[in-house]
Every structure is written in C-alpha cells, then in structure tokens.
Design an enzyme around this catalytic site. Sequence first.
Site, PDB file in Angstrom:
ATOM      1  CD  GLU A 105      -2.905  -1.274   2.237  1.00 34.83           C
ATOM      2  OE1 GLU A 105      -2.388  -1.688   3.293  1.00 34.83           O
ATOM      3  OE2 GLU A 105      -4.101  -0.974   2.123  1.00 34.83           O
ATOM      4  CD  GLU A 125      -3.454  -6.302   3.424  1.00 30.31           C
ATOM      5  OE1 GLU A 125      -3.487  -7.027   2.400  1.00 30.31           O
ATOM      6  OE2 GLU A 125      -2.815  -5.231   3.464  1.00 30.31           O
TER       7      GLU A 125
HETATM    8  C1  3H9 Z   1      -1.453  -5.212   6.878  1.00 32.24           C
HETATM    9  O1  3H9 Z   1      -0.490  -4.859   6.263  1.00 32.24           O
HETATM   10  C2  3H9 Z   1      -2.649  -4.339   7.119  1.00 32.24           C
HETATM   11  C3  3H9 Z   1      -2.683  -3.081   6.303  1.00 32.24           C
HETATM   12  O2  3H9 Z   1      -3.337  -3.305   5.072  1.00 32.24           O
HETATM   13  C4  3H9 Z   1      -3.477  -1.991   6.961  1.00 32.24           C
HETATM   14  C5  3H9 Z   1      -3.027  -1.439   8.246  1.00 32.24           C
HETATM   15  C6  3H9 Z   1      -3.818  -0.264   8.698  1.00 32.24           C
HETATM   16  N1  3H9 Z   1       4.201  -8.036  11.330  1.00 32.24           N
HETATM   17  O3  3H9 Z   1       7.383 -15.666   8.163  1.00 32.24           O
HETATM   18  P1  3H9 Z   1       8.767 -15.551   8.685  1.00 32.24           P
HETATM   19  C7  3H9 Z   1       7.715 -11.736  11.656  1.00 32.24           C
HETATM   20  S1  3H9 Z   1      -1.533  -6.758   7.558  1.00 32.24           S
HETATM   21  C8  3H9 Z   1       4.924  -8.443  12.396  1.00 32.24           C
HETATM   22  O4  3H9 Z   1       9.269 -16.609   9.572  1.00 32.24           O
HETATM   23  P2  3H9 Z   1       9.762 -15.838   6.018  1.00 32.24           P
HETATM   24  C9  3H9 Z   1       7.381 -13.198  11.924  1.00 32.24           C
HETATM   25  O5  3H9 Z   1       6.455 -13.322  12.965  1.00 32.24           O
HETATM   26  C10 3H9 Z   1       0.025  -7.502   7.188  1.00 32.24           C
HETATM   27  N2  3H9 Z   1       5.802  -9.469  12.327  1.00 32.24           N
HETATM   28  O6  3H9 Z   1       9.824 -15.307   7.518  1.00 32.24           O
HETATM   29  C11 3H9 Z   1       8.745 -13.744  12.261  1.00 32.24           C
HETATM   30  O7  3H9 Z   1       9.035 -13.326  13.579  1.00 32.24           O
HETATM   31  P3  3H9 Z   1       9.890 -14.246  14.564  1.00 32.24           P
HETATM   32  C12 3H9 Z   1       0.089  -7.991   5.805  1.00 32.24           C
HETATM   33  C13 3H9 Z   1       5.960 -10.060  11.158  1.00 32.24           C
HETATM   34  O8  3H9 Z   1      10.999 -15.387   5.380  1.00 32.24           O
HETATM   35  C14 3H9 Z   1       9.670 -12.955  11.330  1.00 32.24           C
HETATM   36  O9  3H9 Z   1       8.957 -11.774  10.979  1.00 32.24           O
HETATM   37  N3  3H9 Z   1       1.323  -8.723   5.585  1.00 32.24           N
HETATM   38  C15 3H9 Z   1       5.250  -9.681  10.021  1.00 32.24           C
HETATM   39  O10 3H9 Z   1       9.411 -17.274   5.983  1.00 32.24           O
HETATM   40  C16 3H9 Z   1      10.040 -13.711  10.077  1.00 32.24           C
HETATM   41  O11 3H9 Z   1       8.851 -14.150   9.433  1.00 32.24           O
HETATM   42  C17 3H9 Z   1       1.400 -10.060   5.732  1.00 32.24           C
HETATM   43  O12 3H9 Z   1       0.433 -10.714   6.016  1.00 32.24           O
HETATM   44  C18 3H9 Z   1       4.333  -8.602  10.139  1.00 32.24           C
HETATM   45  N4  3H9 Z   1       3.618  -8.155   9.088  1.00 32.24           N
HETATM   46  O13 3H9 Z   1       8.536 -15.072   5.352  1.00 32.24           O
HETATM   47  C19 3H9 Z   1       2.742 -10.678   5.504  1.00 32.24           C
HETATM   48  N5  3H9 Z   1       5.607 -10.483   8.986  1.00 32.24           N
HETATM   49  O14 3H9 Z   1      11.239 -14.367  13.931  1.00 32.24           O
HETATM   50  C20 3H9 Z   1       3.104 -11.560   6.665  1.00 32.24           C
HETATM   51  C21 3H9 Z   1       6.529 -11.321   9.470  1.00 32.24           C
HETATM   52  O15 3H9 Z   1       9.856 -13.528  15.856  1.00 32.24           O
HETATM   53  N6  3H9 Z   1       4.445 -12.110   6.567  1.00 32.24           N
HETATM   54  N7  3H9 Z   1       6.753 -11.080  10.766  1.00 32.24           N
HETATM   55  O16 3H9 Z   1       9.162 -15.575  14.571  1.00 32.24           O
HETATM   56  C22 3H9 Z   1       4.773 -13.105   5.743  1.00 32.24           C
HETATM   57  O17 3H9 Z   1       3.995 -13.555   4.938  1.00 32.24           O
HETATM   58  C23 3H9 Z   1       6.150 -13.672   5.862  1.00 32.24           C
HETATM   59  O18 3H9 Z   1       6.637 -13.327   7.134  1.00 32.24           O
HETATM   60  C24 3H9 Z   1       7.159 -13.179   4.801  1.00 32.24           C
HETATM   61  C25 3H9 Z   1       8.576 -13.695   5.179  1.00 32.24           C
HETATM   62  C26 3H9 Z   1       6.753 -13.734   3.432  1.00 32.24           C
HETATM   63  C27 3H9 Z   1       7.208 -11.676   4.740  1.00 32.24           C
END
Ligand code: 3H9
Length: 692
Positions: A105, A125
Amino acid sequence: MVQAVLFEVEDNVAVLTIKSPPVNALSHAVRSGIVDGLDRALGDDDVKAVVLIGGGRTFPAGADIREFGHPVQDPWLPEVCNRLEMASKPVVAAVHGTALGGGFEVVLAAHYRIADKDARFGLPEVTLGILPGAGGTQRAPRLAGAKFALDMMLTGRPVPVTAPGAKVFFDAVVDGDLRKEAVAFAQNLISEGKGPRRTRDQRIGFEDPHAYQNEVTNRYRMVARQQEYAPEQIIRCVEAAALLPFDQGLAFERSSFQDCLETSQSAALRHAFFAERRAGKFPELKTGQARELNTIGVIGAGGLAASVAVICLQEGWHVVAATTTVRAAEHAASEISKLLGGAVMRKHMTQTEADEALARFTTASDLVALSEADMILDCTIRPPSAKRDVFTQLDAIAKEGAVLVDAGAHSKVNLLAQATGAPGDVVALHLYAPLRISKVAEIVPGGNTSEDTVATVISFLRKLDKFPVRAKNEQIGPRILAAYRLAADYIVEAGGTPYLVDQAMRGFGMNLGPYQALDYEGFEASLSAQGSACRASHQPDFVGRLQAAGRNGARSGKGFYLYEGKPASVQQDPEVIELIRAYREENGIDPRGFSEEAIRYRCLAAMANEGARLLREGVARRPSDIDTVMIHAFGFPRWQGGPMKAADNAGLLHMKVELERFAREEPKFWTPDRIFDHLAKNGKVFDDLNTQ
Ligand code: 3H9
C-alpha cells in the site's frame, strides 16, 4: 536508539531506508520514521525527489501485525500513505523482497515505482481476516482494474513483479543495484521536470465500467457461501472504489477494515499466523547446523514413499528409491513416473522439469543403493521389530552423517536409534497426506537425536514449504483426530445421524464432516490407523455393522454415503440409518436428539480435552502447536484458530463443566484434564501457555 528509517541525501535525492529487521514491518517507529524523513525532505530546498527503500532482505512486508488489537499510535498507516501521495516532490518506491499488505500500500501511494526483478508484491490481508486498510482497496483497482486487484486481495497470494499483469504497477524492473537504479530514476524525473503522479487521480482501471461491475458481481457470487467475513468486505470496498470519490472510498475502507479487525475470525487467523512461526522455534536451532542435502533416499513402494520421492524430485534433489524386491522396485518406479506425469497434466510442473526430475531419479531393489544418500526416509509401515532390522541394515549401509528418518507412522524412535551405532542421526517424522498440499509435519526426536539432525530435518521441511512441529514420543495429529471421531461416534450411537454430524461440522468450517472423511479414506485404512489412540472404555461399533453390510467407503461405492454414477453423485442412504438404528436397538440404546450446536460443542470439547492431555504428557510443546497441526493436517478451519484457540474462545470454565457433564456417560473419555481446572482457577486460557 537505532533509527528505524535512515535519512540520507544523494545528489538532490533524499533516500529513506527502512531498517527494521527481520521484515521491515510498518511498526509505529517505522511509520514515524517515514513521516519524519518525508517532512525533512520536503523542507529541504536541495532535495528535489525522494526514494523510499527497504534495508536488509525486503521492502516492508506489511503493517506490524503485533500492534493489532492495541490502541493505534499516530501516525497510522493510512495517514502515512496519504502524506506520501500528497507530497509536493516526486516519491519513488524501490521494491525488493516481498512488498506485502501495508508495504504494498505504501508502494501504491508512492508516485513512481521500480522493483528488483526477483521482488514479489501482494495484499495478503485476507489471510489474517482483514482487508487492505491503508488505501489498497482504492488504489490497486485504480491502476489494475477489478479482476487483478480482486485476485490479489481474495487469494492473498504474492505476485512476482515479472508476472504478466504486474506491469501496471511498476515503471521499471531492474537487475542490479536497486538503490543506485532508484536514485538514477529519481534524478531522471528531476531532470525531466516530472512532478508527483498520484494514484488517487488515476482511472486506467475504471476504463471499462461494465467489465468492472461484472467482475464485482461474479466475486460476490463466488464468496456467497463462504463463512469467512473479510472476502465480502473486500469486494464491497473494491466496488466502492469505482462508485465513490477517492476520500470517501478511503473512509469506507477504513470502517470496513475496523469491522474485520474486530471479528473473532481475524483474532483466530492472526493466532494461526504466529502459531505457525512459533512452532518452528526448536531449541536445537540455536546451535544445531543443518547438513547439506543433495541426495535423498526413500524406502518403500507404497503411496507415501512415491509422494515423498516426487516432492523431493520437484525440489531439485537427487532421489534414490529403494525397496527389497525387484517387483517392488518396478512398482515404485512406475508410481513415481505416474505421479510426475500427473503433475505435468495439472500444470504443477512442465514436461521439461519432469524429464529433468526423472534424470535425477534412480530405483533399486536393494537398500545398499542408499549408500550415497544424505538423508534416508523409511516410508514403510511395519512392526517395530521389522523396522529395527531395517535400521540395523541402514547403519551398515549409510554414509557417515546421513540422517536416518522413520517416516512411517507409529514408530518408536528410541528403539530404532538403539539399532544403530549413531543414535544421534535418527529421528522420526510424521508427514500428512496429501503431501503436496498439507503444510505441516511433526518431528519426533528421540532421546539421543542430535541438534544437527533436528536442524537438518527442519531445513528439509522448510524447503518443502512445511511448518515443522515438534512432538515427543508419539504424534499429535492422530490423537486429536481420534478424539474428534470418537466424540462423533458417541453422538451417532446416542441418537444423532452421521449426516447431521457432518452437516454440523461443515457448518463449523471443516472441509468435510468426519463421516465423509472416513468414506474417502476407506474404513479399513482409517480404522487400522486409528487403533486405540484415545483412552476410552467403550468404542461404538456401528462402523463394523456397515462393513458387514458390504460398505467400505467411497472407493467401494458405498460407505456412510452412496457413490453412484459417473462422476459419482454423493447421496445419503436410508440403509445406513436403518443399520445404525438396529445397532442401537440391539445395544438397548434409547435414541435422543442433538442440535448442530451441541454436536459442534462436543466435538470441539473432545479435541481440546485430548489436546490438554497431550500437553500434560509432554507430547505437544504448546497449545498453538496442536492448532497448527489440526489446521494443516486435517482441515480444521484456520479462521477458528485451531481446537485450542477455539476452546479458549468458547470459555474454558464452561467447557470444563460441560466435559464433567458428558463424563457421566463415558468417564474415561470425557473427564476433563486437570489443565482445565488449573487454567480456569487462575483466570488463564490455553493461549497463556504459548510460550516461545
Ligand atoms: C497489513 O499490512 C494491514 C494493512 O493493510 C493496513 C493497516 C492499517 N508483522 O514468516 P517468517 C515476523 S496486515 C509483524 O518466519 P519468512 C514473523 O512473525 C500484514 N511481524 O519469515 C517472524 O518473527 P519471529 C500484511 C511479522 O521469510 C519474522 O517476521 N502482511 C510480520 O518465511 C520472520 O517471518 C502479511 O500478512 C508482520 N507483518 O517469510 C505478511 N511479517 O522471527 C506476513 C513477518 O519472531 N508475513 N513477521 O518468529 C509473511 O507472509 C512472511 O513473514 C514473509 C517472510 C513472506 C514476509
């Protein structure tokens, strides 16, 4: 304090680098840093353009999910995006890694966008039960139209920047130093006198209003039967984008986002997200070193062995499939080439990839062929003494450091380890079918399994895109499944029909009811796997009656349902009701009715109670590990968070009282585990046990 956003000026271009590892999530510190950097750039006469880039491995992967459910701290992300978009100097987003959710975004709010060739972007999301809440539902369709935007938002899948429809978002895709390219791009804008280009003013995506509205209408139809709340709200926002002025569309999106965020579905989905990541935190990873894997050995000629071989080949490993007879080896080879052919047909791989995979594959009728394998998975199911013999043989054959994995169910890993001279290399692994789809596997280390062995198996699973979950001595999934099925059987025995039970559990969100699932597995396979996994003094036996009447599940044409015609139409069968009625009569059971709600409650309580036992016995490490297994192995609805999370939501004190009531019927099975008492007394829930 380390700055979350670094401000530098390079030849009239302000470069804002986000530095918030691991994924540059848009936390309060990052949001403030972006706004401060932007203000500084706008107030500096020497700065003519701004570049926003992620440090480390990625552009922001979204809003910081950990902040959801807490009071919002200004500046909120929608405000940050608006400030970027309304900036008076051109803003360029430079994307690498995964620009997801709020991260994408921010990209949409920037005036120009360039990306590294390997970058991916998306709006996932929906997988968290929410919708893009920082302008994504309004800006993405303005550039890409309803179809592409809705595909992204409803599937949540990341899209490569090189994908066909991705061009509309990016001005350039570069191969090389992204920062350098981005600064050069910004300087070009300056020298060409190009100013801000605001997405809010774009209308390319609305060029064909008829097609836009048709797409929206179709999507409403597609989600009409879904129980998840967010998808329909997403469509409403995308519809609003074409109907309302931009700022009103944003306001509509904001209130829909808030509605979604407050649902129990979103809380459950966020729980599932963190549960999946927490499950992979094995203490062995602190010091354990994963060994290199080039060749995987697979033992067995059955379905599991063939599936393991194929997914390993698809990942690019060399695979040696070994059996103990020539016939079995031929059978294994033919199964594997059939599966590869099927993968080509279903477009999971190209013919060239399948040919290359076959070139990396060898088959043998002697375990000696496994001597070069770095990891050997025994996928056979045999009695413990026979398994022991296999592991003794492997000990003599395998090269030093090879990891020996028992991947057949019901293993005794310590017994197998003792059969070898290197017990540290032995571990058990429970994989779930269908292997290509199921995203979880249970690792059962033995008392002597080394840290390196565990680290190697985890890295193997991660490559296969599976969440590793740790279990001790036995597996988690089969025990919870057995409790679920036994609860269902008690309901049917007492007067419910299997059809009502299935309907109730589908209403809960399960893909299939327990009796449909039993039909598809086949009674014989499923009953022999189930064994006496659950403690109970009495097992209802009406399935035996059905078997005696020639019913054995879907493959036999009839089980609980009738499978008639081609393609088979699935129907309920009065004969099943009659067989169960006769069974009750013979056993002197006076039938009583159950509501769907009561059925759902009993099944959930049975799963949570068995989960509590697994925790107390130390088989499962945390409640959230049980949730991860049930969601990915048995289709427990992710938006219910898993059985332990759903039990928390149902109220543990109430569940304990209800379990005590059910226990009057079958004390051994229903008596609530002591953990219920302990948690309820201390005002706690299972989630409080979810320590790292
Ligand atoms: C959003 O954006 C809402 C908005 O539209 C509006 C707002 C108003 N936040 O998965 P991994 C942490 S909603 C906090 O193992 P990978 C994860 O917990 C969000 N923490 O790595 C982990 O922590 P820990 C939309 C996050 O390489 C560490 O990072 N976005 C977030 O296998 C490593 O993660 C998503 O839904 C986060 N957003 O995969 C994307 N993301 O080491 C969510 C990750 O303490 N994330 N962490 O266990 C993913 O899909 C995967 O993490 C990603 C990397 C593909 C990025």
